[in-house]
Design a protein around this motif. Structure first.
Motif, PDB file in Angstrom:
ATOM      1  N   GLU A 193      71.908  44.799  66.072  1.00  0.00           N
ATOM      2  CA  GLU A 193      72.722  44.862  67.285  1.00  0.00           C
ATOM      3  C   GLU A 193      74.159  44.439  67.002  1.00  0.00           C
ATOM      4  O   GLU A 193      74.439  43.670  66.096  1.00  0.00           O
ATOM      5  N   LYS A 194      75.051  44.965  67.812  1.00  0.00           N
ATOM      6  CA  LYS A 194      76.443  44.536  67.784  1.00  0.00           C
ATOM      7  C   LYS A 194      76.552  43.186  68.492  1.00  0.00           C
ATOM      8  O   LYS A 194      75.691  42.896  69.326  1.00  0.00           O
ATOM      9  N   PRO A 195      77.577  42.380  68.269  1.00  0.00           N
ATOM     10  CA  PRO A 195      78.451  42.452  67.117  1.00  0.00           C
ATOM     11  C   PRO A 195      77.654  42.081  65.871  1.00  0.00           C
ATOM     12  O   PRO A 195      76.657  41.372  65.973  1.00  0.00           O
ATOM     13  N   VAL A 196      78.130  42.547  64.732  1.00  0.00           N
ATOM     14  CA  VAL A 196      77.321  42.341  63.525  1.00  0.00           C
ATOM     15  C   VAL A 196      77.014  40.854  63.325  1.00  0.00           C
ATOM     16  O   VAL A 196      75.934  40.490  62.880  1.00  0.00           O
ATOM     17  N   THR A 197      77.931  39.997  63.736  1.00  0.00           N
ATOM     18  CA  THR A 197      77.686  38.553  63.723  1.00  0.00           C
ATOM     19  C   THR A 197      78.795  37.853  64.490  1.00  0.00           C
ATOM     20  O   THR A 197      79.824  38.436  64.806  1.00  0.00           O
ATOM     21  N   TRP A 198      78.588  36.586  64.799  1.00  0.00           N
ATOM     22  CA  TRP A 198      79.637  35.734  65.354  1.00  0.00           C
ATOM     23  C   TRP A 198      79.235  34.288  65.073  1.00  0.00           C
ATOM     24  O   TRP A 198      78.042  33.998  65.024  1.00  0.00           O
ATOM     25  N   PRO A 199      80.200  33.386  64.882  1.00  0.00           N
ATOM     26  CA  PRO A 199      79.806  32.012  64.546  1.00  0.00           C
ATOM     27  C   PRO A 199      79.222  31.276  65.744  1.00  0.00           C
ATOM     28  O   PRO A 199      79.573  31.576  66.880  1.00  0.00           O
ATOM     29  N   PRO A 200      78.366  30.282  65.480  1.00  0.00           N
ATOM     30  CA  PRO A 200      77.937  29.401  66.572  1.00  0.00           C
ATOM     31  C   PRO A 200      79.156  28.696  67.160  1.00  0.00           C
ATOM     32  O   PRO A 200      80.140  28.468  66.458  1.00  0.00           O
ATOM     33  N   SER A 201      79.092  28.359  68.441  1.00  0.00           N
ATOM     34  CA  SER A 201      80.298  27.862  69.121  1.00  0.00           C
ATOM     35  C   SER A 201      80.847  26.580  68.505  1.00  0.00           C
ATOM     36  O   SER A 201      82.043  26.342  68.540  1.00  0.00           O
ATOM     37  N   ASP A 202      79.975  25.743  67.905  1.00  0.00           N
ATOM     38  CA  ASP A 202      80.495  24.487  67.378  1.00  0.00           C
ATOM     39  C   ASP A 202      81.413  24.702  66.175  1.00  0.00           C
ATOM     40  O   ASP A 202      82.132  23.806  65.757  1.00  0.00           O
ATOM     41  N   LEU A 203      81.397  25.903  65.619  1.00  0.00           N
ATOM     42  CA  LEU A 203      82.313  26.187  64.519  1.00  0.00           C
ATOM     43  C   LEU A 203      83.715  26.519  65.019  1.00  0.00           C
ATOM     44  O   LEU A 203      84.670  26.511  64.270  1.00  0.00           O
TER      45      LEU A 203
END
Ligand SMILES: NC(=O)c1ccc[n+]([C@@H]2O[C@H](COP(=O)([O-])OP(=O)(O)OC[C@H]3O[C@@H](n4cnc5c(N)ncnc54)[C@H](OP(=O)(O)O)[C@@H]3O)[C@@H](O)[C@H]2O)c1
Length: 336
Positions: free
Chosen positions: A96-106
């Protein structure tokens, strides 16, 4: 072909449906608790005759199940390891899109307020690292990778409508994309989250129409609002305008097109109860197969025939992620 789904209760159930209708068999999926797995298994039994295994850990599923294809349908922050591990295990991956995203704490602050000490094109350290990790995960040979950013599947139907009115589509001067949604809870429902969640659809269409294009960073304006994020920029020679909006109370609009020739998109069941896509321009509507259905079948075709590529393959998925980041980083939050 046997399909395993990581996270099958949300969009994952549509993966289960379309892969089954395309002749595959969903033999396993993962969920977060035994109770959630039981509920999703019942749902998939009704939807596509599911009678397979359920897992709490996708690594166990990869180890024990003879899967050909893994669908990654978990929240974005979980995607990257799952994609990398499934590809490393030799499975074709449809993510699924988006291919990835960082966890919010990053990400400790809105992107636009982050320091830019070296003035590099992607300057938030967490995003820069993630982009490199994604590049590494997707640079493999062997299994097929496809991203489910399904609006690309409207290309041929759109072109037919366009050319019936305007003649041959030879040059693209502009691209417009508007996507509205009734809204979701969670971190992707406001401000930057709206862009991260919705922009991959418009960007994937743009990349498909303009494969030689590159972003002209100095031209980017991006307004990051609580309910609407919009961006305009030049990509190659083309002027681009994209609007992503959440929490709309009326019927959500989905509109796109090149050279100011816009179509309205709608997904709904036809008179036989089959889910389809409808494109409307100037009161004329054409019905086509559901965009996700078309995208899934294209992905399966790419597995069978090496000369065929998924609509959104590794290179386009990576460019999509990079554009999400670069445009957001040049944005400004509007809080009024
Ligand atoms: N292409 C499209 O049109 C479209 C539409 C909607 C969503 N999406 C994308 O699909 C992805 C999932 O969205 P969604 O709306 O389906 O979300 P969702 O309803 O929250 O479902 C997420 C699924 O992943 C599972 N899950 C949650 N955390 C997990 C983790 N850390 N590791 C593995 N599995 C986990 C959940 O398990 P349980 O079953 O136990 O809850 C659930 O099955 C997102 O990337 C989203 O952007 C795409």
């Amino acid at each position: 072909m046997n399909v395993g789904i990581i996270g099958a209760s949300g969009i994952g159930k549509h993966h289960a449906k379309w892969f089954t209708l395309a002749g595959c068999k969903v033999t396993a999926f993962t969920g977060t608790t035994p109770e959630r797995c039981a509920a999703t298994a019942a749902l998939l039994r009704d939807l596509c005759g599911f009678g397979g295994q359920t897992y709490l850990d996708y690594r166990e599923m990869l180890e024990h199940e003879p899967l050909d294809i893994v669908c990654v349908c978990s929240p974005p922050e979980a995607h990257l390891n799952q994609i990398a591990d499934a590809l490393a295990a030799g499975r074709h991956v449809y993510a699924e899109k988006p291919v990835t995203w960082p966890p919010s704490d990053l990400l400790s602050c809105p992107l636009a307020s982050c320091p830019n000490p070296r003035a590099r094109s992607v300057f938030h350290p967490a995003l820069h690292l993630l982009l490199e990790e994604t590049r590494s995960a997707l640079s493999f040979s062997g299994p097929v990778f496809g991203l489910n950013a399904q609006y690309v599947a409207a290309r041929e139907a759109y072109r037919t409508l366009y050319e019936a009115e305007r003649g041959a589509l030879r040059h693209i001067e502009s691209f417009y994309f508007l996507l509205e949604s009734k809204g979701l809870s969670g971190r992707y429902s406001a401000f930057e989250g709206i862009w991260i969640d919705m922009a991959p659809h418009g960007l994937s269409q743009m990349i498909d129409w303009l494969p030689e294009g590159t972003l002209k960073p100095d031209t980017v304006t991006c307004d990051i609002g609580e309910e609407t994020t919009s961006a305009s920029f030049c990509y190659g020679d083309a002027r681009i305008e994209m609007v992503c909006r959440k929490n709309v109370v009326s019927i959500p609009k989905r509109r796109f097109g090149v050279n100011d020739f816009w179509v309205d998109y709608e997904g709904r069941a036809d008179e036989n109860g089959v889910y389809r896509s409808f494109l409307t321009h100037n009161g004329k509507t054409v019905m086509i197969d559901d965009l996700m259905d078309v995208s899934v079948r294209r992905f399966l075709e790419a597995i069978r025939r090496p000369e065929i590529q998924p609509f959104v393959g590794p290179q386009q998925a990576l460019e999509n992620l990079e554009l999400i980041m670069m445009i957001l980083e040049r944005g400004k939050r509007k809080t009024s």
